[in-house]
Structure formats: C-alpha cells, structure tokens
Motif scaffolding. Structure first.
Motif, PDB file in Angstrom:
ATOM      1  N   LEU A  50       4.395 -10.736  -7.449  1.00  0.00           N
ATOM      2  CA  LEU A  50       4.448 -10.763  -5.989  1.00  0.00           C
ATOM      3  C   LEU A  50       3.727 -11.985  -5.434  1.00  0.00           C
ATOM      4  N   THR A  51       2.536 -12.249  -5.954  1.00  0.00           N
ATOM      5  CA  THR A  51       1.731 -13.350  -5.432  1.00  0.00           C
ATOM      6  C   THR A  51       1.140 -14.179  -6.559  1.00  0.00           C
ATOM      7  N   ILE A  52       0.833 -15.427  -6.220  1.00  0.00           N
ATOM      8  CA  ILE A  52       0.117 -16.330  -7.116  1.00  0.00           C
ATOM      9  C   ILE A  52      -1.003 -16.953  -6.294  1.00  0.00           C
ATOM     10  N   MET A  53      -2.233 -16.786  -6.759  1.00  0.00           N
ATOM     11  CA  MET A  53      -3.388 -17.341  -6.064  1.00  0.00           C
ATOM     12  C   MET A  53      -4.180 -18.199  -7.026  1.00  0.00           C
ATOM     13  N   TRP A  96      -7.967  -0.867   9.827  1.00  0.00           N
ATOM     14  CA  TRP A  96      -8.851  -1.830   9.168  1.00  0.00           C
ATOM     15  C   TRP A  96      -8.948  -3.100   9.999  1.00  0.00           C
ATOM     16  N   LEU A  97     -10.164  -3.519  10.282  1.00  0.00           N
ATOM     17  CA  LEU A  97     -10.405  -4.758  11.008  1.00  0.00           C
ATOM     18  C   LEU A  97     -10.272  -5.926  10.033  1.00  0.00           C
ATOM     19  N   HIS A  98      -9.293  -6.781  10.278  1.00  0.00           N
ATOM     20  CA  HIS A  98      -8.941  -7.868   9.350  1.00  0.00           C
ATOM     21  C   HIS A  98      -9.341  -9.201   9.951  1.00  0.00           C
ATOM     22  N   MET A  99     -10.463  -9.752   9.450  1.00  0.00           N
ATOM     23  CA  MET A  99     -10.922 -11.073   9.883  1.00  0.00           C
ATOM     24  C   MET A  99     -11.084 -12.003   8.693  1.00  0.00           C
ATOM     25  N   MET A 100     -10.365 -11.709   7.600  1.00  0.00           N
ATOM     26  CA  MET A 100     -10.424 -12.514   6.380  1.00  0.00           C
ATOM     27  C   MET A 100      -9.205 -13.428   6.312  1.00  0.00           C
ATOM     28  N   PRO A 101      -9.276 -14.530   5.574  1.00  0.00           N
ATOM     29  CA  PRO A 101      -8.090 -15.385   5.405  1.00  0.00           C
ATOM     30  C   PRO A 101      -6.985 -14.631   4.667  1.00  0.00           C
ATOM     31  N   LEU A 102      -5.765 -14.733   5.151  1.00  0.00           N
ATOM     32  CA  LEU A 102      -4.640 -14.040   4.510  1.00  0.00           C
ATOM     33  C   LEU A 102      -4.342 -14.583   3.122  1.00  0.00           C
ATOM     34  N   PHE A 103      -4.716 -15.844   2.858  1.00  0.00           N
ATOM     35  CA  PHE A 103      -4.392 -16.440   1.561  1.00  0.00           C
ATOM     36  C   PHE A 103      -5.366 -16.011   0.467  1.00  0.00           C
ATOM     37  N   HIS A 104      -6.486 -15.382   0.819  1.00  0.00           N
ATOM     38  CA  HIS A 104      -7.434 -14.876  -0.158  1.00  0.00           C
ATOM     39  C   HIS A 104      -6.964 -13.525  -0.681  1.00  0.00           C
ATOM     40  N   ILE A 105      -7.422 -13.161  -1.868  1.00  0.00           N
ATOM     41  CA  ILE A 105      -7.088 -11.847  -2.397  1.00  0.00           C
ATOM     42  C   ILE A 105      -7.635 -10.761  -1.477  1.00  0.00           C
ATOM     43  N   SER A 106      -8.792 -11.003  -0.869  1.00  0.00           N
ATOM     44  CA  SER A 106      -9.355 -10.009   0.050  1.00  0.00           C
ATOM     45  C   SER A 106      -8.445  -9.804   1.252  1.00  0.00           C
ATOM     46  N   LEU A 136      -3.537  -6.156   3.686  1.00  0.00           N
ATOM     47  CA  LEU A 136      -2.141  -5.911   4.082  1.00  0.00           C
ATOM     48  C   LEU A 136      -1.468  -4.932   3.130  1.00  0.00           C
ATOM     49  N   ALA A 137      -1.690  -5.130   1.828  1.00  0.00           N
ATOM     50  CA  ALA A 137      -1.059  -4.272   0.823  1.00  0.00           C
ATOM     51  C   ALA A 137      -1.545  -2.835   0.946  1.00  0.00           C
ATOM     52  N   ARG A 138      -2.849  -2.664   1.076  1.00  0.00           N
ATOM     53  CA  ARG A 138      -3.402  -1.315   1.184  1.00  0.00           C
ATOM     54  C   ARG A 138      -2.872  -0.595   2.414  1.00  0.00           C
ATOM     55  N   ALA A 139      -2.781  -1.297   3.526  1.00  0.00           N
ATOM     56  CA  ALA A 139      -2.347  -0.664   4.769  1.00  0.00           C
ATOM     57  C   ALA A 139      -0.942  -0.092   4.655  1.00  0.00           C
ATOM     58  N   VAL A 140      -0.026  -0.853   4.032  1.00  0.00           N
ATOM     59  CA  VAL A 140       1.355  -0.370   3.901  1.00  0.00           C
ATOM     60  C   VAL A 140       1.404   0.848   2.987  1.00  0.00           C
ATOM     61  N   LEU A 141       0.665   0.809   1.899  1.00  0.00           N
ATOM     62  CA  LEU A 141       0.655   1.945   0.982  1.00  0.00           C
ATOM     63  C   LEU A 141       0.030   3.183   1.627  1.00  0.00           C
ATOM     64  N   TYR A 142      -1.002   2.994   2.439  1.00  0.00           N
ATOM     65  CA  TYR A 142      -1.683   4.118   3.066  1.00  0.00           C
ATOM     66  C   TYR A 142      -1.010   4.572   4.360  1.00  0.00           C
ATOM     67  N   GLY A 143      -0.264   3.675   4.995  1.00  0.00           N
ATOM     68  CA  GLY A 143       0.303   3.989   6.305  1.00  0.00           C
ATOM     69  C   GLY A 143      -0.707   3.821   7.428  1.00  0.00           C
ATOM     70  N   SER A 144      -1.701   2.961   7.218  1.00  0.00           N
ATOM     71  CA  SER A 144      -2.733   2.736   8.227  1.00  0.00           C
ATOM     72  C   SER A 144      -2.458   1.451   8.997  1.00  0.00           C
ATOM     73  N   GLU A 145      -3.276   1.201   9.995  1.00  0.00           N
ATOM     74  CA  GLU A 145      -3.092   0.034  10.874  1.00  0.00           C
ATOM     75  C   GLU A 145      -3.993  -1.114  10.450  1.00  0.00           C
ATOM     76  N   SER A 195      -7.160  -8.603  -8.713  1.00  0.00           N
ATOM     77  CA  SER A 195      -6.446  -8.216  -7.494  1.00  0.00           C
ATOM     78  C   SER A 195      -7.361  -7.499  -6.501  1.00  0.00           C
ATOM     79  N   SER A 196      -8.559  -8.000  -6.334  1.00  0.00           N
ATOM     80  CA  SER A 196      -9.580  -7.476  -5.423  1.00  0.00           C
ATOM     81  C   SER A 196     -10.587  -6.614  -6.171  1.00  0.00           C
ATOM     82  N   GLN A 197     -10.964  -5.465  -5.623  1.00  0.00           N
ATOM     83  CA  GLN A 197     -12.083  -4.682  -6.152  1.00  0.00           C
ATOM     84  C   GLN A 197     -11.857  -4.214  -7.593  1.00  0.00           C
ATOM     85  N   THR A 198     -12.958  -4.197  -8.340  1.00  0.00           N
ATOM     86  CA  THR A 198     -12.910  -3.584  -9.670  1.00  0.00           C
ATOM     87  C   THR A 198     -14.095  -2.641  -9.873  1.00  0.00           C
ATOM     88  N   ALA A 199     -15.159  -2.835  -9.087  1.00  0.00           N
ATOM     89  CA  ALA A 199     -16.295  -1.913  -9.059  1.00  0.00           C
ATOM     90  C   ALA A 199     -16.848  -1.916  -7.646  1.00  0.00           C
TER      91      ALA A 199
END
Length: 482
Positions: free
Chosen positions: A144-147, A185-195, A200-209, A293-297
């Motif tokens: 899906l993505t390459i970073m 979720w308040l999103h003030m991070m760069p979209l190009f970062h994994i964070s 965006l990915a989590r929101a679609v899977l959860y159905g949140s805003e 792909s973001s958090q691991t612990a």
C-alpha cells in the motif's frame, strides 16, 4: 484476504463522520465518492493496479482524499517527506522507480526533476475520471505504501508496507486502547509520516472521525481537547510540552471524553508526565518505527510515572526479544516479530535483509525489566531524534564529505531544550572554510531539520583501531566545551 477498507466502511456506516478539515466534514459515503473520483483520474493517467506513484504535499483534506483515492485505485504510494530538498526527492523517485509524482502547488519547485512525469494537484483535479470496477478485497501481501527511512550508510531505505502490515497495526492499537462510540482523533501530524498515515488507516477500520489540521497548533489542540471534540491525539515530546503550557497558562480543563494522548518519537521527560497528570492528560508512551507500521509497544497512562522511561509492553500481535539477553535488565538489540513488520525494502536496498529468521533487527538497544516492561536504552545508538524526526548522522556526514574543502566529517546529537536533540558537526578541513559556507552547502542537499546547528573545526576525528568513527567521543567533546 482483507476487505478494501474504505469500501467496507462506507457500506457499514455511510453517514458517520469520517474527516473534518477547516470546518468541513465528509461522511464515509462522501469520502468514498471523492476518493473514487481521484482513483478514476489516476486511471485516466494510465496508472493500473500495482503502479507506483509518489505524493508530495502538506497535511490537508485534499491530500487525505488523494491518499484514499490511491488506495481505491490500487496504486502503491511513495510518501515523500515534504521537508526534503529537490536532490533528496530525486533520489527517492529514482530509487522507487515511481511512474508519476503528484505534488501540491506549494511544492512545485521541489518537484522539478527528470525522473518521472509530474503533475500539480490542481491540474490533476481538472482531469476527467475514468470508470473502472473497484476491488472489494485486497491480498494481505499487497503493498500500500512505501516510506523512506534514513539509512545507516547515508542512503535512505524504502520500506514496503502492506495491507496486512497496516491492518495488523490498527488492530493491535485498538486492542490496547479500546474503541468507543463517537471516537475522534485529532490529527496534527504530517500525512507522509507513518504516524500520520496510520491515523487515517485506523480511522477507516474503526469507523471513527479524523479531525485534520495543517500543522501542530497548541492553542487549537487545547480547544479541541477541552471542548470534547476529540478523544485522542498523537504527539512527540516537544509538542506535548507546548500543549501543556497552553492548558496550564489558560487554566483549562481536559474534557472527560479525552482518553488517549499517544506520545512517540523518543522518551517523554518525567517532568512532562507529571505536568500531564496534573492537567488530566492521559499520556501513553509508545515505541515503533517505519518498519513496524507505527506502534509495536505502548505504555499505559496508569504506568507512566511508575515506569518512567519505559516504552511499555509489546502490543497484542507483537513479539519482542532482546538479542542475547538471559535475564531481566540484560541489554541487547531489540528484535521484533509480527504481522505489522515489513517484509522488506525496495530499490537500492532490495537485497538488504529486513528480517532474519522472521525477526526484525531494529538496531535499537534495550532491555526488559522484571515485570516485562520494555526500555529503549539507545535509539539505534547514533540516531538523532529531533522533535520526532529521525536523523542519521551518516547521511549528514555523506553530504559534508562532498564539499571539496572537507577532508572528514563526524556528526552527533547535541542536546536541545526545544527539540530534544539537534545535529552537531565536527569537521576536518583541507583548507580554511567558515561555518556559514558549510551551512549554505548543506541547505541545498538536506532537509532543514537535518542541517547541523553547530560546526566544530578539529584537527582529527576520534576513531578506534579499526578506523571506525567514535561518535560517543564526539558527544563527550561537546560536553567538554560547555
């Protein structure tokens, strides 16, 4: 197989709020329709499933819509850091073999290159869309993505992130923090970062805003949090401190709906954690990397002050080992395994081993305590973490070495009250040169956050018997100068 995220979500909760930006809100159905329009425009440009394109832009609703459009079109996205120089962008375009670069108008000059076709986003929107059937399901191994993450050799590595990687990461996160009706979720991070992408990915899977902002704004964040508009937010230590200052100075009260302040990008000072507790901000410190792909612990807010400096425990689908450790507190390299871990790199580093016997060798040194809490002792030993940005000294050294009057260069972290750490350069010159000239040389080749903030001219660099540069001694030299 994994359901196409947006198609499935739009079918399940079509009228739920999906994205808010500058007072405009898109429902999941509207988000799907706009993303499908972008997908059709990509097809009109001749891009097919599996084509690889690069995106260069800021954090905006239009960029978020384009990202979702790429996912619907089945193209692989190379997420370019908007702070890179034109030279750095060219390297990543060439290394990734991107077929198209879509950039926002503000980045037109950075996007000038001869590697691939370029189209400015405003012009892209004027294209006629081409109709095509949208895929309902994705293969788990689909990219899906390459970073790109800075390489220890000075050459950034393109990390391949799959549908399984991102989906597993999102599921692990929600099993850790929970899901409530009306989450935003308040999103003030760069979209190009994994964070930023993972939000965006989590929101679609959860159905949140997702409540999206162009950049971090402490006053706006405090308002969102204290009025109950959001339930979670991602920060790094420097932005957490700014948020705390606004809340403290204005004597604001955190809304009881707010329950997750996810802090990554390096350890959070204990003083910040104590202030956050006084303000009623639940801080969850997390450890992750582009390859995971973001958090691991993640460390729970309840344990924040009980386990200062800890990154918490491995998330549900994650295994973490300390290489060579037999007992608690034994230090070694952190090894990570799980469905969220990349299967490998692309381009120049395709042959580099991302996994060894199923384990990702992080390069970070850490240990587990006697309760199973992970502590990261050194971040890739020489890595400089500046305001959440990862900077490898070797990349800066490689640029300085290109200067005709520089014989050798060594770079290390210098403490910064504002950013946590900033790069400092030690230079051995062939002939006299001043710091201003070196800075001008670097400015055309390195992103601003990678630029050395001080130059130290020395007769020789500290090295061991194998002629390996001893960056630890460079840091000691900095300390001695104070």
């Amino acid at each position: 197989m994994i359901p196409n995220w947006l198609l499935k979500r739009a079918a399940l909760t079509p009228h739920a709020p999906a994205l808010t930006f500058q007072r405009k809100t898109w429902s999941y159905l509207q988000l799907k329709e706009e993303a499908a329009d972008r997908a059709g425009k990509l097809r009109a440009l001749g891009l097919e499933r599996g084509s690889r394109i690069a995106l260069l832009g800021g954090t905006s609703a239009e960029m978020a819509l384009l990202i979702h459009g790429c996912l619907l079109a089945g193209v692989e996205m190379v997420m370019l850091n908007a702070r890179l120089t034109a030279e750095e962008i060219e390297y990543q375009l060439q290394d990734s073999e991107s077929e198209l670069l879509v950039c926002e108008e503000a980045f037109r000059n950075q996007a000038k290159q001869q590697i691939c076709q370029t189209i400015v986003y405003d012009e892209f929107l004027q294209l006629e869309r081409e109709s095509f059937p949208l895929e309902q399901m994705w293969e788990e191994d689909r990219t899906l993505t390459i970073m790109y993450t800075s390489g220890t050799t000075g050459f950034p590595k393109g990390v391949r992130q799959t549908a399984e990687n991102h989906t597993s990461s999102a599921l692990s996160a929600v099993l850790n923090s929970g899901l409530h009706a009306g989450d935003a979720w308040l999103h003030m991070m760069p979209l190009f970062h994994i964070s930023g992408f993972s939000i965006l990915a989590r929101a679609v899977l959860y159905g949140s805003e997702v409540r999206l902002f162009e950049k971090f704004d402490a006053s706006a964040a405090a308002e969102e949090i204290t009025t109950g508009r959001v339930t979670g937010m991602s920060v790094v230590a420097v932005t957490l401190e700014r948020l705390l200052t606004v809340i403290e100075n204005n004597k604001l009260t955190v809304h009881p709906k707010f329950r997750t302040l996810l802090a990554g990008g390096g350890p959070v000072p204990v003083s910040y954690l104590k202030r956050a507790e006084q303000c009623g901000l639940p801080v969850l410190q997390t450890y992750g990397m582009t390859e995971t792909s973001s958090q691991t612990a993640t460390l729970s807010a309840e344990d924040a002050l009980r386990k200062p400096g800890s990154a918490g425990k491995p998330l549900f689908f994650t295994e973490i080992q300390i290489d060579g450790a037999d007992e608690p507190f034994d230090r070694g390299e952190i090894l990570i395994k799980g469905p969220h871990v990349t299967k490998g790199y692309i381009g120049k580093h395709t042959t580099a081993e991302a996994l060894q016997e199923g384990w990702l060798h992080s390069g970070d040194i850490g240990y587990f305590d006697d309760e199973g809490f992970l502590f990261v002792a050194d971040r890739r030993s020489d890595l400089i973490i500046s305001g959440g940005e990862n900077i490898y000294p070797a990349e800066i050294e490689a640029v300085l070495a290109e200067h005709p009057q520089v014989a050798e260069a060594g770079v290390c972290a210098m403490a910064s009250a504002e950013w946590g750490a900033i790069p400092a350069a030690f230079v051995v010159t062939r002939s006299p040169i001043n710091a201003e000239s070196l800075m001008e040389f670097c400015q055309t080749r390195l992103a601003s956050y990678k630029l050395p903030k001080s130059f130290h001219f020395v007769d020789e660099l500290p090295r061991n018997a194998s002629n390996k540069l001893l960056r630890k001694e460079l840091r000691e030299m900095l300390t001695a100068e104070k």
